[in-house]
Enzyme design. Structure first.
Site, PDB file in Angstrom:
ATOM      1  N   GLU A 148       0.831  -0.895   0.379  1.00  0.00           N
ATOM      2  CA  GLU A 148      -0.508   0.122   0.433  1.00  0.00           C
ATOM      3  C   GLU A 148       1.109   0.792  -0.279  1.00  0.00           C
ATOM      4  O   GLU A 148       2.518   1.378   0.620  1.00  0.00           O
ATOM      5  CB  GLU A 148      -0.888   0.360   0.881  1.00  0.00           C
ATOM      6  CG  GLU A 148      -0.246  -0.116   2.745  1.00  0.00           C
ATOM      7  CD  GLU A 148      -1.304   0.211   3.622  1.00  0.00           C
ATOM      8  OE1 GLU A 148      -2.401   0.976   3.452  1.00  0.00           O
ATOM      9  OE2 GLU A 148      -1.044  -0.145   4.584  1.00  0.00           O
ATOM     10  N   GLU A 247     -10.181   1.279   8.534  1.00  0.00           N
ATOM     11  CA  GLU A 247      -8.682   1.360   9.334  1.00  0.00           C
ATOM     12  C   GLU A 247      -9.026   3.241   9.491  1.00  0.00           C
ATOM     13  O   GLU A 247      -8.470   3.987   9.144  1.00  0.00           O
ATOM     14  CB  GLU A 247      -7.627   1.460   8.562  1.00  0.00           C
ATOM     15  CG  GLU A 247      -6.701   1.563   9.116  1.00  0.00           C
ATOM     16  CD  GLU A 247      -5.210   1.505   8.191  1.00  0.00           C
ATOM     17  OE1 GLU A 247      -4.579   0.511   8.150  1.00  0.00           O
ATOM     18  OE2 GLU A 247      -5.645   1.473   6.946  1.00  0.00           O
TER      19      GLU A 247
END
Length: 266
Positions: A148, A247
């Protein structure tokens, strides 16, 4: 919509091992975690305690990070960090073992910051090698390694989707690994100035995972300005069929108010 609660950033008022049950009590059936231990190779008792917390809560572990170092201290992964590469390699079998026992298939490998005294070329070569090793390690359980882009870390080199996709392409070219995929965290991409809508149009069907938070503030959906609902819906239309990782930062008392409102409206 299938959401999974990141219990490393949410429900932090509770001890770590109590958070899966709290997520279940809030109406969720899936959770994900950053690396929940201080070392790459925790004790058997520590691993058993973590696994039991997941099983006893009756939730599915959908994602687990490889050891990323001291996250509060600014570390962002060991993958391309020469001095700590052996720790990452030692972590692979532990991660795969937890995944095998709990039925988890997605494993986030944070790439790591640039290190003083180490060339970008050396770090990138090591990063590709370690990602290939991680991919081989979790392939035996049908697992996928996620990579990511990250915001808020000045020395982290992967800022856009293209940055991560270029690394993934290198890993595939050098090792043949097919199970390294982009983790599309819409918050990180947006904060870094990436064109999230274009990333979705071009790559949604190939996303390994999606995570969300609103901006500004990395808060719950609806607290900021990002069109998260539209981005998720479009990703689904274009073929993404996985979980949506929650998140974001929000106190436990109000962490899931947006989800409650969504359920009521449905």
């Amino acid at each position: 919509m299938t959401y999974t609660v990141n219990c490393s950033i949410l429900l932090t008022e509770l001890p770590l091992l109590e958070r899966p049950a709290a997520a279940k009590a809030a109406g969720f059936d899936a959770v994900e975690f950053w690396w929940p231990f201080e070392t790459s190779v925790p004790t058997d008792a520590q691993v058993t305690g973590f696994e039991n917390a997941i099983k006893d809560a009756g939730v599915q572990l959908t994602g687990l990070n490889f050891n990323a170092g001291n996250m509060p201290g600014g570390d962002r992964g060991l993958v391309s960090w020469p001095a700590r590469s052996p720790e990452f390699q030692d972590n692979i079998d532990v991660v795969a073992g937890i995944g095998e026992r709990l039925g988890c298939k997605a494993f986030n490998a944070l790439y790591g910051n640039r290190i003083d005294g180490e060339s970008a070329e050396k770090q990138n070569a090591l990063g590709a090698e370690n990602l290939a090793a991680a991919a081989a390690g979790v392939a035996r359980i049908g697992g996928t390694v996620l990579l990511e882009p990250v915001s808020g870390a000045p020395r982290y080199p992967l800022l856009t989707a293209v940055d991560a996709l270029n690394v993934i392409a290198r890993v595939k070219a050098e090792s043949g690994a097919e199970n390294v995929k982009l983790l599309a965290d819409f918050y990180h991409l947006a904060v870094n100035g990436d064109d999230v809508a274009a990333v979705i149009e071009n790559h949604a069907k190939d996303f390994g995972h999606i995570q969300i938070a609103d901006n500004p503030g990395r808060g719950a959906p609806g607290t900021g300005e990002l069109p998260l609902g539209e981005w998720i819906a479009r990703s689904r239309e274009l073929g993404y069929d996985g979980y949506i990782g929650l998140e974001y930062k929000e106190p436990q008392q109000t962490a899931f108010n947006w989800a409650i409102r969504q359920r009521v409206s449905q």
